[in-house]
Scaffold this motif. Structure first.
Motif, PDB file in Angstrom:
ATOM      1  N   LEU A 216       0.826  -1.207   0.000  1.00  0.00           N
ATOM      2  CA  LEU A 216       0.000   0.000   0.000  1.00  0.00           C
ATOM      3  C   LEU A 216       0.861   1.258   0.000  1.00  0.00           C
ATOM      4  N   TYR A 217       1.982   1.221   0.731  1.00  0.00           N
ATOM      5  CA  TYR A 217       2.859   2.388   0.829  1.00  0.00           C
ATOM      6  C   TYR A 217       3.740   2.567  -0.406  1.00  0.00           C
ATOM      7  N   TYR A 218       4.292   1.451  -0.906  1.00  0.00           N
ATOM      8  CA  TYR A 218       5.379   1.546  -1.881  1.00  0.00           C
ATOM      9  C   TYR A 218       5.000   1.080  -3.292  1.00  0.00           C
ATOM     10  N   MET A 219       3.763   0.647  -3.501  1.00  0.00           N
ATOM     11  CA  MET A 219       3.319   0.255  -4.842  1.00  0.00           C
ATOM     12  C   MET A 219       2.075   1.062  -5.195  1.00  0.00           C
ATOM     13  N   SER A 220       1.787   1.200  -6.470  1.00  0.00           N
ATOM     14  CA  SER A 220       0.620   1.954  -6.897  1.00  0.00           C
ATOM     15  C   SER A 220       0.110   1.421  -8.224  1.00  0.00           C
ATOM     16  N   GLY A 221      -1.205   1.581  -8.446  1.00  0.00           N
ATOM     17  CA  GLY A 221      -1.801   1.191  -9.714  1.00  0.00           C
ATOM     18  C   GLY A 221      -2.296  -0.248  -9.708  1.00  0.00           C
ATOM     19  N   ALA A 222      -3.336  -0.510 -10.506  1.00  0.00           N
ATOM     20  CA  ALA A 222      -3.909  -1.858 -10.587  1.00  0.00           C
ATOM     21  C   ALA A 222      -2.914  -2.858 -11.152  1.00  0.00           C
ATOM     22  N   ARG A 223      -2.006  -2.395 -12.003  1.00  0.00           N
ATOM     23  CA  ARG A 223      -1.029  -3.309 -12.602  1.00  0.00           C
ATOM     24  C   ARG A 223      -0.094  -3.884 -11.543  1.00  0.00           C
ATOM     25  N   ASN A 224       0.170  -3.126 -10.484  1.00  0.00           N
ATOM     26  CA  ASN A 224       1.072  -3.567  -9.426  1.00  0.00           C
ATOM     27  C   ASN A 224       0.346  -4.068  -8.191  1.00  0.00           C
ATOM     28  N   SER A 225      -0.948  -4.282  -8.299  1.00  0.00           N
ATOM     29  CA  SER A 225      -1.738  -4.706  -7.143  1.00  0.00           C
ATOM     30  C   SER A 225      -1.319  -6.086  -6.657  1.00  0.00           C
ATOM     31  N   THR A 226      -1.243  -6.232  -5.330  1.00  0.00           N
ATOM     32  CA  THR A 226      -1.007  -7.546  -4.734  1.00  0.00           C
ATOM     33  C   THR A 226      -2.335  -8.133  -4.288  1.00  0.00           C
ATOM     34  N   ILE A 227      -2.303  -9.363  -3.827  1.00  0.00           N
ATOM     35  CA  ILE A 227      -3.551 -10.058  -3.528  1.00  0.00           C
ATOM     36  C   ILE A 227      -4.270  -9.446  -2.327  1.00  0.00           C
ATOM     37  N   GLN A 228      -3.526  -8.891  -1.373  1.00  0.00           N
ATOM     38  CA  GLN A 228      -4.165  -8.262  -0.217  1.00  0.00           C
ATOM     39  C   GLN A 228      -4.829  -6.943  -0.601  1.00  0.00           C
ATOM     40  N   LEU A 229      -4.218  -6.203  -1.510  1.00  0.00           N
ATOM     41  CA  LEU A 229      -4.849  -4.984  -2.004  1.00  0.00           C
ATOM     42  C   LEU A 229      -6.090  -5.305  -2.821  1.00  0.00           C
ATOM     43  N   PHE A 230      -6.058  -6.448  -3.511  1.00  0.00           N
ATOM     44  CA  PHE A 230      -7.228  -6.872  -4.269  1.00  0.00           C
ATOM     45  C   PHE A 230      -8.407  -7.137  -3.332  1.00  0.00           C
ATOM     46  N   VAL A 231      -8.170  -7.813  -2.219  1.00  0.00           N
ATOM     47  CA  VAL A 231      -9.244  -8.089  -1.254  1.00  0.00           C
ATOM     48  C   VAL A 231      -9.796  -6.787  -0.681  1.00  0.00           C
ATOM     49  N   TYR A 232      -8.934  -5.819  -0.505  1.00  0.00           N
ATOM     50  CA  TYR A 232      -9.337  -4.545   0.087  1.00  0.00           C
ATOM     51  C   TYR A 232     -10.340  -3.799  -0.790  1.00  0.00           C
ATOM     52  N   THR A 233     -10.372  -4.099  -2.088  1.00  0.00           N
ATOM     53  CA  THR A 233     -11.295  -3.402  -2.989  1.00  0.00           C
ATOM     54  C   THR A 233     -12.757  -3.738  -2.694  1.00  0.00           C
ATOM     55  N   PHE A 234     -12.996  -4.839  -1.971  1.00  0.00           N
ATOM     56  CA  PHE A 234     -14.379  -5.235  -1.670  1.00  0.00           C
ATOM     57  C   PHE A 234     -14.853  -4.693  -0.327  1.00  0.00           C
ATOM     58  N   GLN A 235     -14.047  -3.848   0.301  1.00  0.00           N
ATOM     59  CA  GLN A 235     -14.418  -3.273   1.583  1.00  0.00           C
ATOM     60  C   GLN A 235     -14.236  -1.769   1.540  1.00  0.00           C
ATOM     61  N   SER A 236     -15.231  -1.050   2.034  1.00  0.00           N
ATOM     62  CA  SER A 236     -15.155   0.410   2.081  1.00  0.00           C
ATOM     63  C   SER A 236     -15.892   0.902   3.313  1.00  0.00           C
ATOM     64  N   ALA A 237     -15.850   2.211   3.535  1.00  0.00           N
ATOM     65  CA  ALA A 237     -16.489   2.781   4.718  1.00  0.00           C
ATOM     66  C   ALA A 237     -18.011   2.750   4.619  1.00  0.00           C
ATOM     67  N   PHE A 238     -18.559   2.707   3.408  1.00  0.00           N
ATOM     68  CA  PHE A 238     -20.000   2.804   3.235  1.00  0.00           C
ATOM     69  C   PHE A 238     -20.636   1.516   2.712  1.00  0.00           C
ATOM     70  N   LEU A 239     -19.877   0.682   1.997  1.00  0.00           N
ATOM     71  CA  LEU A 239     -20.447  -0.542   1.437  1.00  0.00           C
ATOM     72  C   LEU A 239     -19.388  -1.634   1.400  1.00  0.00           C
ATOM     73  N   THR A 240     -19.682  -2.752   2.047  1.00  0.00           N
ATOM     74  CA  THR A 240     -18.786  -3.898   2.032  1.00  0.00           C
ATOM     75  C   THR A 240     -19.532  -5.095   1.452  1.00  0.00           C
TER      76      THR A 240
END
Length: 278
Positions: A216-240
């Motif tokens: 999260l700190y040192y990578m950016s963009g969907a092309r460099n997404s790791t599997i934990q960042l991918f899981v994070y896309t299904f959770q937000s402050a308003f809709l999970t």
């Protein structure tokens, strides 16, 4: 010969089993059963069986989400884990070998620096600045350096403790026979380190694979997404989307589980072997 156990011992063992069941198996069941539910049912976060089973739909959605984002993220995480662990094993094992075999002022200073690495937390800002100066910020190479650096102190101490159980006579005999330093290490010492290496591979692979903060700190963009960042896309402050979130967790848990099944016989051996001498 039968060993009589006291009532307190039996109660303690049963309590430990119950606690393990509640803290591990119930959690596994909770995640898996909710990955089979619809979005509305999964949002209730209950242990009940689903009224409507939605297994294929949930898992198909994960695999096809974001035009193959799951597979890109999985590939990035696997590459990051493999490269980091290979470098870590080579560097940490050689460092542990030198620190254990060579006693003196250098060894004492090195021990203190390694210990400091275990205690002092890394700074995100300074680390980011160093990566930018090296020109590897936002790349897999830069993230690999961060992962290796954070895991290095722990791995060195483990290797150093295990190395103390290997007799120095092996080194002396190899040198007398004309063995070079590189050949001594890679052909004689390193194969003896298989149990502790398997332990390092399993314990540290899980850390890298499950790492969320560093990517999260040192990578950016969907092309460099790791599997934990991918899981994070299904959770937000308003809709999970809990059904998709749990389905993604089940899928990303498979590689570490398979790795554990392959190497689990060497874990206990590697952890306990270095406890005899330090």
């Amino acid at each position: 010969m039968k060993i009589k156990r006291s009532a307190a011992t039996i109660i303690g063992e049963v309590s430990a089993l119950i606690l393990t069941f509640l803290t591990h198996w119930v959690v596994f069941y909770f995640i898996i059963i909710n990955s089979f539910k619809t979005r509305a049912e999964a949002a209730r976060l209950s242990l009940a069986f689903p009224k409507k089973w939605q297994i294929i739909e949930n898992y198909s959605y994960i695999l096809s989400y974001g035009d193959g984002l799951f597979f890109r993220s999985m590939w990035n995480s696997i590459r990051l884990t493999i490269i980091s662990i290979v470098i870590l094993v080579l560097v940490a094992s050689m460092t542990g070998y030198i620190m254990q075999r060579r006693q003196g002022k250098f060894s004492k200073i090195s021990n203190k620096l390694i210990l400091a690495g275990l205690i002092v937390p890394p700074s995100v800002i300074s680390t980011y600045w160093i990566l930018s100066q090296l020109g590897v910020v936002g790349t897999l190479a830069g993230l690999t350096l961060v992962e290796v650096a954070t895991m290095f102190p722990f791995s060195v101490m483990i290797y150093k403790g295990y190395m103390a159980t290997i007799p120095r006579d092996i080194d002396a005999a190899a040198i007398i026979d004309g063995c070079s330093a590189s050949r001594l290490y890679f052909q004689i010492i390193f194969p003896i380190l298989k149990p502790i290496t398997a332990t390092i591979v399993i314990l540290r692979s899980v850390v890298v694979y499950n790492d969320f903060a560093n990517p999260l700190y040192y990578m950016s963009g969907a092309r460099n997404s790791t599997i934990q960042l991918f899981v994070y896309t299904f959770q937000s402050a308003f809709l999970t989307q809990w059904n998709y979130l749990f389905a993604a967790i089940v899928l990303i848990s498979l590689p570490p589980f398979i790795l554990y099944l392959i190497l689990n016989k060497r874990i206990l051996e590697g952890v306990t072997a270095g406890a005899v001498k330090g």
